[in-house]
Design a protein around this motif. Structure first.
Motif, PDB file in Angstrom:
ATOM      1  N   ILE A  41      29.354  71.520  30.027  1.00  0.00           N
ATOM      2  CA  ILE A  41      30.837  71.495  30.106  1.00  0.00           C
ATOM      3  C   ILE A  41      31.360  71.927  31.742  1.00  0.00           C
ATOM      4  CG2 ILE A  41      32.818  73.175  29.344  1.00  0.00           C
ATOM      5  CD1 ILE A  41      31.507  72.773  26.367  1.00  0.00           C
ATOM      6  N   CYS A  42      30.403  72.904  32.050  1.00  0.00           N
ATOM      7  CA  CYS A  42      30.544  73.314  33.420  1.00  0.00           C
ATOM      8  C   CYS A  42      30.295  72.320  34.434  1.00  0.00           C
ATOM      9  CB  CYS A  42      29.548  74.310  33.769  1.00  0.00           C
ATOM     10  SG  CYS A  42      30.160  75.946  32.785  1.00  0.00           S
ATOM     11  N   CYS A  43      29.496  71.283  33.910  1.00  0.00           N
ATOM     12  CA  CYS A  43      29.366  70.032  35.013  1.00  0.00           C
ATOM     13  C   CYS A  43      30.523  69.311  35.006  1.00  0.00           C
ATOM     14  CB  CYS A  43      28.241  69.076  34.508  1.00  0.00           C
ATOM     15  SG  CYS A  43      26.513  69.878  34.702  1.00  0.00           S
ATOM     16  N   LEU A  44      31.269  69.046  33.890  1.00  0.00           N
ATOM     17  CA  LEU A  44      32.377  68.524  33.773  1.00  0.00           C
ATOM     18  C   LEU A  44      33.771  69.289  34.306  1.00  0.00           C
ATOM     19  CD1 LEU A  44      34.270  66.034  32.624  1.00  0.00           C
ATOM     20  CD2 LEU A  44      34.617  67.517  30.581  1.00  0.00           C
ATOM     21  N   ILE A  45      33.584  70.512  34.475  1.00  0.00           N
ATOM     22  CA  ILE A  45      34.699  71.237  35.148  1.00  0.00           C
ATOM     23  C   ILE A  45      34.582  71.057  36.622  1.00  0.00           C
ATOM     24  CG2 ILE A  45      35.427  73.541  35.824  1.00  0.00           C
ATOM     25  CD1 ILE A  45      34.594  74.554  32.920  1.00  0.00           C
ATOM     26  N   THR A  46      33.412  71.094  37.164  1.00  0.00           N
ATOM     27  CA  THR A  46      33.183  70.802  38.673  1.00  0.00           C
ATOM     28  C   THR A  46      33.596  69.354  39.139  1.00  0.00           C
ATOM     29  OG1 THR A  46      30.885  70.143  38.498  1.00  0.00           O
ATOM     30  CG2 THR A  46      31.275  72.544  38.818  1.00  0.00           C
ATOM     31  N   ILE A  47      33.314  68.362  38.272  1.00  0.00           N
ATOM     32  CA  ILE A  47      33.617  67.023  38.680  1.00  0.00           C
ATOM     33  C   ILE A  47      35.181  66.966  38.458  1.00  0.00           C
ATOM     34  CG2 ILE A  47      33.761  64.741  37.817  1.00  0.00           C
ATOM     35  CD1 ILE A  47      30.826  65.566  36.500  1.00  0.00           C
ATOM     36  N   ILE A  48      35.826  67.421  37.689  1.00  0.00           N
ATOM     37  CA  ILE A  48      37.483  67.601  37.418  1.00  0.00           C
ATOM     38  C   ILE A  48      37.831  68.247  38.878  1.00  0.00           C
ATOM     39  CG2 ILE A  48      39.473  68.073  36.362  1.00  0.00           C
ATOM     40  CD1 ILE A  48      37.670  67.788  33.698  1.00  0.00           C
ATOM     41  N   ARG A  49      37.405  69.316  39.024  1.00  0.00           N
ATOM     42  CA  ARG A  49      37.833  70.315  40.194  1.00  0.00           C
ATOM     43  C   ARG A  49      37.591  69.452  41.544  1.00  0.00           C
ATOM     44  NH1 ARG A  49      35.865  72.569  43.919  1.00  0.00           N
ATOM     45  NH2 ARG A  49      36.770  74.259  45.031  1.00  0.00           N
ATOM     46  N   SER A  50      36.379  68.729  41.297  1.00  0.00           N
ATOM     47  CA  SER A  50      36.142  68.032  42.648  1.00  0.00           C
ATOM     48  C   SER A  50      37.183  66.917  42.888  1.00  0.00           C
ATOM     49  CB  SER A  50      34.824  67.648  42.819  1.00  0.00           C
ATOM     50  OG  SER A  50      34.635  66.742  43.788  1.00  0.00           O
ATOM     51  N   LEU A  51      37.340  66.150  42.010  1.00  0.00           N
ATOM     52  CA  LEU A  51      38.378  65.072  41.770  1.00  0.00           C
ATOM     53  C   LEU A  51      39.678  65.353  42.350  1.00  0.00           C
ATOM     54  CD1 LEU A  51      37.345  63.147  38.662  1.00  0.00           C
ATOM     55  CD2 LEU A  51      37.295  62.450  41.019  1.00  0.00           C
ATOM     56  N   TYR A  52      40.056  66.812  41.688  1.00  0.00           N
ATOM     57  CA  TYR A  52      41.495  67.081  42.158  1.00  0.00           C
ATOM     58  C   TYR A  52      41.555  67.479  43.489  1.00  0.00           C
ATOM     59  CZ  TYR A  52      45.364  70.466  42.315  1.00  0.00           C
ATOM     60  OH  TYR A  52      46.496  71.158  42.606  1.00  0.00           O
ATOM     61  N   VAL A  53      40.544  68.152  44.255  1.00  0.00           N
ATOM     62  CA  VAL A  53      40.527  68.546  45.537  1.00  0.00           C
ATOM     63  C   VAL A  53      40.628  67.321  46.456  1.00  0.00           C
ATOM     64  CG1 VAL A  53      39.128  69.713  47.365  1.00  0.00           C
ATOM     65  CG2 VAL A  53      39.384  70.629  45.153  1.00  0.00           C
ATOM     66  N   SER A  54      39.816  66.224  46.113  1.00  0.00           N
ATOM     67  CA  SER A  54      39.576  65.034  46.771  1.00  0.00           C
ATOM     68  C   SER A  54      41.249  64.381  46.593  1.00  0.00           C
ATOM     69  CB  SER A  54      38.662  64.088  46.400  1.00  0.00           C
ATOM     70  OG  SER A  54      38.730  63.513  45.175  1.00  0.00           O
ATOM     71  N   LEU A  55      41.785  64.492  45.426  1.00  0.00           N
ATOM     72  CA  LEU A  55      42.884  63.420  45.342  1.00  0.00           C
ATOM     73  C   LEU A  55      44.242  64.235  46.093  1.00  0.00           C
ATOM     74  CD1 LEU A  55      42.570  62.271  41.633  1.00  0.00           C
ATOM     75  CD2 LEU A  55      42.457  60.866  43.657  1.00  0.00           C
ATOM     76  N   LYS A  56      43.989  65.618  45.957  1.00  0.00           N
ATOM     77  CA  LYS A  56      45.173  66.501  46.525  1.00  0.00           C
ATOM     78  C   LYS A  56      44.916  66.388  48.091  1.00  0.00           C
ATOM     79  CE  LYS A  56      45.016  71.021  47.251  1.00  0.00           C
ATOM     80  NZ  LYS A  56      44.786  72.572  46.729  1.00  0.00           N
TER      81      LYS A  56
END
Length: 193
Positions: free
Chosen positions: A177-192
């Motif tokens: 679940i933490c792996c998923l959180i880091t991916i979602i966070r990373s995608l958010y940062v890169s799209l932002k």
């Protein structure tokens, strides 16, 4: 260091793209087939699908991060090539660990090994970032932004550590679940950005 020791990035990028493509192919080929053609049989494999989705997103995220960086890197050296080879070696364990986690979702050891793989990848990326900054002063400002150690490495590392602690307290799936959180966070940062 002599100028002739520097190389262009094209061949390294092609190698990296090929390895990621192979990893993604192996991931999908390792997905088990449902026992019957029913929704119940498909639902019975939900853990495998969940692990696949996370691992696929990790592959896409790492590829995107690598592309973002190397799009602004003029040159590399042997040290950076070997850091990338080590990165691909560790990262190539993802299909194996994905199946291990999917087959044992509530056990600590498979989850810990899966999370540990991500932590080692983060550590290698940290040292690779330092090496790239050392020899690419021309694009140093952009690279410092793209290789933002706090956002790209420290925060995911901290999230993984939280996952390990929660897993040790009796909830092993916290790591994935933490792996998923880091991916979602990373995608958010890169799209932002």
């Amino acid at each position: 260091m002599a100028e002739e020791n520097f190389m262009e990035t094209g061949r390294l990028e092609a190698f990296y793209d090929a390895i990621i493509a192979i990893i993604v192919t192996v991931l999908v080929l390792e997905l088990p087939q449902p026992a019957t053609a029913s929704l119940a049989s498909i639902w019975a494999l939900k853990t495998s699908y969940f692990a696949y989705v996370i691992s696929f997103l990790v592959c896409a995220n790492l590829w995107q991060y690598h592309h973002l960086i190397y799009n602004h890197v003029d040159r590399i050296n042997t040290k950076i090539i070997w850091q990338n080879i080590l990165l691909m070696f560790v990262f190539s364990l993802i299909p194996y660990l994905t199946i291990f986690v999917a087959n044992h979702p509530n056990e600590f050891i498979p989850q810990a090994l899966y999370g540990l793989d991500f932590i080692i990848v983060d550590i290698i990326l940290y040292y690779m970032a330092k090496s790239l900054l050392e020899i690419n002063q021309k694009n140093e400002e952009y690279l410092k932004s793209a290789l933002n150690v706090r956002d790209a490495l420290y925060i995911p590392f901290a999230i993984f550590i939280v996952g390990f602690i929660i897993a040790l307290l009796g909830y092993p799936i916290a790591i994935i679940i933490c792996c998923l959180i880091t991916i979602i966070r990373s995608l958010y940062v890169s799209l932002k950005g």
